[in-house]
Design an enzyme around this catalytic site. Structure first.
Site, PDB file in Angstrom:
ATOM      1  N   GLU A   1      -9.335  -9.293   3.107  1.00 42.39           N
ATOM      2  CA  GLU A   1      -9.618  -7.886   2.777  1.00 42.39           C
ATOM      3  C   GLU A   1     -10.977  -7.771   2.093  1.00 42.39           C
ATOM      4  O   GLU A   1     -11.231  -8.401   1.058  1.00 42.39           O
ATOM      5  CB  GLU A   1      -8.508  -7.322   1.867  1.00 42.39           C
ATOM      6  CG  GLU A   1      -8.773  -5.867   1.504  1.00 42.39           C
ATOM      7  CD  GLU A   1      -7.532  -5.098   1.047  1.00 42.39           C
ATOM      8  OE1 GLU A   1      -6.420  -5.665   1.009  1.00 42.39           O
ATOM      9  OE2 GLU A   1      -7.689  -3.898   0.738  1.00 42.39           O
TER      10      GLU A   1
ATOM     11  N   SER B   1       0.854  -1.198   0.000  1.00 43.52           N
ATOM     12  CA  SER B   1       0.000   0.000   0.000  1.00 43.52           C
ATOM     13  C   SER B   1       0.887   1.244   0.000  1.00 43.52           C
ATOM     14  O   SER B   1       0.397   2.350  -0.224  1.00 43.52           O
ATOM     15  CB  SER B   1      -0.927   0.006   1.219  1.00 43.52           C
ATOM     16  OG  SER B   1      -0.197  -0.178   2.416  1.00 43.52           O
TER      17      SER B   1
ATOM     18  N   LYS C   1       4.225 -11.353   3.040  1.00 38.05           N
ATOM     19  CA  LYS C   1       2.800 -11.532   2.746  1.00 38.05           C
ATOM     20  C   LYS C   1       2.623 -11.647   1.239  1.00 38.05           C
ATOM     21  O   LYS C   1       3.249 -10.907   0.481  1.00 38.05           O
ATOM     22  CB  LYS C   1       1.974 -10.370   3.305  1.00 38.05           C
ATOM     23  CG  LYS C   1       0.482 -10.504   2.972  1.00 38.05           C
ATOM     24  CD  LYS C   1      -0.371  -9.603   3.832  1.00 38.05           C
ATOM     25  CE  LYS C   1      -0.388  -8.156   3.402  1.00 38.05           C
ATOM     26  NZ  LYS C   1      -0.845  -7.923   2.018  1.00 38.05           N
TER      27      LYS C   1
ATOM     28  N   GLU D   1      -0.305 -12.089  -1.936  1.00 41.06           N
ATOM     29  CA  GLU D   1      -1.719 -11.995  -2.321  1.00 41.06           C
ATOM     30  C   GLU D   1      -2.151 -13.196  -3.166  1.00 41.06           C
ATOM     31  O   GLU D   1      -1.464 -13.564  -4.115  1.00 41.06           O
ATOM     32  CB  GLU D   1      -1.954 -10.715  -3.144  1.00 41.06           C
ATOM     33  CG  GLU D   1      -2.006  -9.475  -2.299  1.00 41.06           C
ATOM     34  CD  GLU D   1      -2.435  -8.219  -3.077  1.00 41.06           C
ATOM     35  OE1 GLU D   1      -3.038  -8.341  -4.159  1.00 41.06           O
ATOM     36  OE2 GLU D   1      -2.144  -7.128  -2.583  1.00 41.06           O
TER      37      GLU D   1
END
Ligand code: KIV
Length: 217
Positions: free
Chosen positions: A147, A26, A87, A89
């Site tokens: 999310e 982000s 992490k 996705e």
């Protein structure tokens, strides 16, 4: 879990008692002013992971694997920069996730709305997510970020797993919660509707700078 991309914010999070400091990709939107996270490079992640790592003494430091970077070699680079976990996705590259875990690097999964591949933010309702979460757990991830997953579905996923889920905009039933710290502090010009900022730092900062200008011009 909260995000940090630099030393001072990481230090505040660590001192406050946050369990996991996440150097999220982000940072593309939040720090680099990019339209999305796809333009974030390994070089960006390494630079910010090093900076945030300087501020963390106690919490677990996790770093995102940026778009199209998934490999054990890149995960090792993030670890050398200070990350203790990475992490990832989605589940498209489960083979690579297994290789990273086999290399001894803890992996956190990320399901639901996936900023690296989804066109625009929307709530995810597909029950197929339960099987994807189970596949990630079988692969050996130690936690999964959910999310913008429809809250009842997030609860079902949480109940179906032994490992913890960490929700963002996915309701209260997840085991943990995560936010972008700039959103929590009200420093972002825009933040998602599910965020309840604790401060209005953008407005306060604007006021402080204007006062400084008025005093000194
Ligand atoms: O990049 C990020 O900051 C994230 C969190 C919002 C979970 O993935």
């Amino acid at each position: 879990m909260l995000t940090a991309y630099d030393h001072p914010i990481a230090q505040i999070l660590d001192e406050a008692g946050v369990d996991i400091v996440l150097v999220g990709d982000s940072l593309g939107n939040v720090i680099l002013g990019l339209p999305d996270t796809r333009g974030v490079t390994m070089a960006d992640m390494l630079h910010h992971t090093k900076a945030a790592g300087q501020g963390v003494k106690r919490a677990l430091l996790a770093a995102d694997m940026p778009f199209r970077s998934l490999s054990a070699a890149n995960a090792r680079k993030l670890v050398r920069a200070g990350a203790e976990a990475v992490k990832v996705e989605g589940t498209k590259e489960l083979g690579q996730i297994k290789k990273i875990i086999a290399a001894g690097i803890p992996v956190m999964g990320h399901l639901g709305y996936l900023p690296q591949t989804s066109v625009k933010p929307s709530v995810v309702k597909s029950e197929a997510l339960i099987e994807e979460a189970r596949a990630l757990e079988r692969a050996g991830v130690f936690a999964i970020v959910l999310e913008m997953v429809e809250p009842r579905l997030a609860e079902k996923i949480t109940n179906a797993l032994e490992i913890p889920t960490i929700g963002i905009g996915s309701g209260p039933a997840c085991d943990g919660q995560v936010l972008v710290t700039y959103d929590l502090l009200g420093l972002s010009a825009w933040s998602p509707r599910f965020v309840r900022p604790k401060l209005r730092l953008r407005e306060t900062s604007l006021k402080a700078v204007k006062e400084y200008l008025a005093e000194n011009r």
